[in-house]
Design a protein around this motif. Sequence first.
Motif, short mmCIF file in Angstrom:
data_model
loop_
_atom_site.label_atom_id
_atom_site.label_comp_id
_atom_site.label_asym_id
_atom_site.label_seq_id
_atom_site.Cartn_x
_atom_site.Cartn_y
_atom_site.Cartn_z
N VAL A 264 22.49 33.04 29.91
CA VAL A 264 23.40 33.10 28.77
C VAL A 264 24.70 33.81 29.16
CG1 VAL A 264 23.72 34.06 26.46
CG2 VAL A 264 21.55 33.01 27.07
N HIS A 265 24.59 34.92 29.88
CA HIS A 265 25.79 35.65 30.31
C HIS A 265 26.63 34.82 31.25
CE1 HIS A 265 23.52 39.66 29.46
NE2 HIS A 265 24.12 39.18 28.38
N ALA A 266 25.99 34.08 32.16
CA ALA A 266 26.73 33.24 33.10
C ALA A 266 27.48 32.13 32.37
CB ALA A 266 25.77 32.65 34.13
N GLY B 9 35.74 33.89 21.85
CA GLY B 9 35.54 35.33 21.79
C GLY B 9 34.52 35.73 20.74
N THR B 10 34.58 35.07 19.59
CA THR B 10 33.62 35.38 18.52
C THR B 10 32.20 35.01 18.93
OG1 THR B 10 35.35 35.01 16.87
CG2 THR B 10 33.07 35.00 16.10
N THR C 273 29.03 37.66 19.77
CA THR C 273 27.74 37.60 19.08
C THR C 273 26.58 37.48 20.07
OG1 THR C 273 28.82 36.51 17.20
CG2 THR C 273 26.41 36.36 17.32
N LEU C 274 26.73 36.60 21.05
CA LEU C 274 25.68 36.42 22.05
C LEU C 274 25.53 37.67 22.91
CD1 LEU C 274 26.29 32.72 23.17
CD2 LEU C 274 24.51 33.60 21.65
N PHE C 275 26.62 38.34 23.18
CA PHE C 275 26.55 39.56 23.98
C PHE C 275 25.81 40.65 23.22
CE2 PHE C 275 27.99 41.73 27.71
CZ PHE C 275 28.07 43.06 27.36
N PHE D 277 22.12 39.46 23.46
CA PHE D 277 21.63 39.58 24.83
C PHE D 277 22.51 40.57 25.58
CE2 PHE D 277 20.69 35.24 23.41
CZ PHE D 277 19.33 35.17 23.62
N PRO D 278 22.31 41.87 25.42
CA PRO D 278 23.16 42.85 26.11
C PRO D 278 23.02 42.76 27.62
CG PRO D 278 21.25 43.91 25.12
CD PRO D 278 21.24 42.49 24.63
N ASN D 279 24.11 43.04 28.30
CA ASN D 279 24.11 42.95 29.76
C ASN D 279 23.66 44.27 30.37
OD1 ASN D 279 24.54 42.09 32.35
ND2 ASN D 279 26.75 42.46 32.32
#
Length: 218
Positions: free
Chosen positions: A153-155, A196-197, A201-203, A206-208
């Motif tokens: 997800v982060h990638a 960005g929004t 939200t996904l960040f 799913f925190p890094n």
Amino acid sequence: MDRLQYSQSHSHCEKAASVPCTPIPSPRAAAADVCRHGRKRTAVAKGIQNTMSKTSMLVNFLPTGTLLMFEMLLPSASGDGTCSHVSTMMINVLLLICAGSCFFFHFTDSFRAPDGNVYYGFVTPSGLALFKSGLGIEMPKDDRYKMTIADLVHALMSVMVFAAIAFSDHRVTNCLFPAYKQEMDQVMETFPLMVGTICSTLFFIFPNTRYGVGCMAT
């Protein structure tokens, strides 16, 4: 004598009438022209400021140095702005390299060994694999060093953010989409803000927890 003076006066009037006169603008018209140009400059400055504010918040989702590399190499890739076949191909290659680095670096992590040095590696489903093998270092066995869905997800978020920033540059869109300049301008008015929004939200969901290449390990 009177007839001669009348003839000279009449000739002088005809010469004066033949010279075109340049109208002198009134102070009110000059002030209106200055205000009109002032509003135009203000609108341009406001548009630049809005673009910068929309893209500046997205930089936090990118690996360190990726955007800097893109901004440094884009002038060389785009050339003089003529959008030739070579420059278009070079822009595509630059976009591919930067997007690939955004995707790859989100699968990297690091740890601090007992000797005090920081070692970097690539996360896999079975654990962390060092970039350089054969160092004789005991690898950490924590589950946090295993690949998860959050890494993917982060990638993908990072690639989306880079695309939003890259396509906000007219040097890119004018060469890749020359027939849709007006449409791309309209899309890029809201696309960076939308990305960005979504990424924020996904960040949050799913925190890094990675300390990959370009980050400091704890």
